[in-house]
Scaffold this active site. Structure first.
Site, PDB file in Angstrom:
ATOM      1  N   HIS A 363       0.816  -1.218   0.000  1.00 46.11           N
ATOM      2  CA  HIS A 363       0.000   0.000   0.000  1.00 46.11           C
ATOM      3  C   HIS A 363       0.850   1.270   0.000  1.00 46.11           C
ATOM      4  O   HIS A 363       0.466   2.289   0.579  1.00 46.11           O
ATOM      5  CB  HIS A 363      -0.970   0.002   1.188  1.00 46.11           C
ATOM      6  CG  HIS A 363      -1.757  -1.257   1.324  1.00 46.11           C
ATOM      7  ND1 HIS A 363      -2.737  -1.623   0.424  1.00 46.11           N
ATOM      8  CD2 HIS A 363      -1.684  -2.269   2.230  1.00 46.11           C
ATOM      9  CE1 HIS A 363      -3.241  -2.789   0.777  1.00 46.11           C
ATOM     10  NE2 HIS A 363      -2.612  -3.209   1.857  1.00 46.11           N
ATOM     11  N   CYS A 364       1.997   1.205  -0.669  1.00 42.06           N
ATOM     12  CA  CYS A 364       2.915   2.358  -0.713  1.00 42.06           C
ATOM     13  C   CYS A 364       3.240   2.842   0.693  1.00 42.06           C
ATOM     14  O   CYS A 364       3.301   4.048   0.956  1.00 42.06           O
ATOM     15  CB  CYS A 364       2.337   3.492  -1.560  1.00 42.06           C
ATOM     16  SG  CYS A 364       2.159   3.086  -3.299  1.00 42.06           S
ATOM     17  N   ALA A 365       3.427   1.893   1.599  1.00 43.01           N
ATOM     18  CA  ALA A 365       3.750   2.220   2.990  1.00 43.01           C
ATOM     19  C   ALA A 365       4.711   1.168   3.546  1.00 43.01           C
ATOM     20  O   ALA A 365       4.439   0.523   4.559  1.00 43.01           O
ATOM     21  CB  ALA A 365       2.485   2.296   3.829  1.00 43.01           C
TER      22      ALA A 365
END
Length: 406
Positions: A363-365
């Site tokens: 999740h781009c995290a």
């Protein structure tokens, strides 16, 4: 106005389709929301009957297109209660908005030995631009750590600030955990130390009202496509005094006052000096329609419906064996989870077979994933068009996957 999810769903054509022979349960709006007919039709109508380049001519179509574009800027300023429409810059989305600030304000105001504060829950779009800026100028990036429950260790924040802190860049709502950060106290603390504050509002503006004047943030940025609008368009809000001082980031047409081969170039005033080239006018028109649509429904009505749905979902998910939920009980928009030791991709693939769309991955995290020591999570998003029945289908699907995979 009474909120009717059935009436809302009727406005979204895609929600009537089937996936794998089953009705689509679209639980991925935090990645990108579906579009109502009002948005689709407004953009199509513009291209059919009203398209022309803006700021390019005196003919009727150009003048009308320019007026429509600037009216959306005004509507967006009202949507977030900016003091003036001229505090809003059209950008491609949240990512470009943050990069604009990093490359314009950041290059002018952050020096070697300075520091910028972010948090461990940030999306990569609110990490990487600041890493790049710090690497360019020799500044330090400081991080507010997470608690296991998905909230920030706010007790550490005062010690992160010093006289060299130039910026606090913080998400309004975590795209993974749904945590809503206490912006008012964080912004007040930053300003007490002379630092500016940028808020990533990508996961907030669709869930409840946002008032940038009340928040007193210096920058606020969000994307249209998560707000039921088109892709490729977003809004960067900057306090007027700051915006007028910022140099342009990109050069080209529309952002200049004069161009001379011998005497150089002068810039037009903000916000237009940050909008080089031909803009995404169709996307802007669609964004205006999305803002009008959401405003007509009432963000307070949407918030009440979504919060009731979230409480229901969290209570029902307690019945799923071996399910790990990430994030606080009080949250907005998203539910991140893993099922036993099974990889999120496998769980997501099974759910897709049942007609249920969820997001899987980091999740781009990645820093957040590293904190929880997992490679990936599944994430179900709850939007204003989702229903209790779809939540039940998610729960049943997860129970079925647990029985199949153990």
């Amino acid at each position: 106005m009474t909120f009717s999810v059935d009436k809302v769903r009727a406005d979204f054509p895609v929600l009537s389709r089937e996936v794998n022979g089953l009705p689509l349960a679209y639980l991925d709006s935090a990645a990108s929301a579906q579009k109502p007919s009002q948005v689709i039709d407004s953009e199509a109508e513009f291209y059919r009957h009203g398209y022309a380049a803006v700021h390019r001519g005196i003919h009727t179509l150009s003048a009308q297109a320019t007026e429509k574009m600037e009216n959306v800027r005004k509507r967006a300023s009202l949507f977030i209660n900016a003091r003036s429409a001229e505090e809003l810059v059209f950008v491609r989305g949240t990512t470009e908005g943050i990069n604009l600030v990093a490359n314009s304000w950041g290059n002018s105001n952050v020096r070697a030995g300075d520091n910028i504060i972010i948090s461990q829950m940030e999306h990569h779009a609110n990490i990487v631009p600041w890493q790049m800026l710090c690497a360019r100028v020799g500044a330090e990036l400081r991080v507010i750590p997470l608690n296991p429950d998905g909230t920030l260790q706010l007790e550490t924040l005062p010690n992160l600030f010093d006289e060299k802190t130039r910026l606090l860049a913080i998400t309004h709502v975590s795209n993974v955990l749904g945590t809503e950060n206490p912006l008012a106290e964080m912004i007040t603390l930053a300003h007490q130390h002379g630092a500016k504050v940028l808020v990533d509002g990508a996961q907030a503006v669709m869930h409840h009202p946002v008032d940038v004047q009340a928040l007193d943030c210096d920058f606020y940025v969000f994307s249209g496509h998560k707000l039921y609008g088109p892709t490729g368009i977003g809004i960067l809000y900057v306090k007027e005094a700051l915006l007028q001082e910022m140099p342009p980031w990109e050069g080209g047409g529309s952002m200049i006052a004069t161009v001379s081969l011998s005497e150089g170039t002068t810039w037009t005033k903000a916000p237009w000096r940050f909008e080089a080239g031909t803009p995404n006018t169709g996307g802007i028109i669609g964004l205006g329609a999305a803002l009008e649509y959401v405003s007509a429904l009432g963000l307070n009505n949407i918030a009440e419906y979504e919060q009731n749905l979230m409480h229901y979902a969290l209570s029902q998910l307690e019945s799923v064996p071996d399910l790990t939920l990430y994030g606080p009980r009080n949250r907005l928009g998203v539910i991140a989870f893993n099922l036993g030791k099974h990889h999120a991709y496998d769980v997501g693939s099974f759910l897709d077979n049942y007609g249920i769309a969820v997001r899987t991955g980091h999740h781009c995290a990645m820093p957040l994933m590293a904190y929880y020591n997992v490679p990936a999570m599944c994430r179900a998003s709850l939007a204003m068009y989702n229903t209790h029945e779809e939540v039940d289908r998610l729960v049943t699907g997860l129970q079925r996957i647990h029985r199949l995979l153990g």
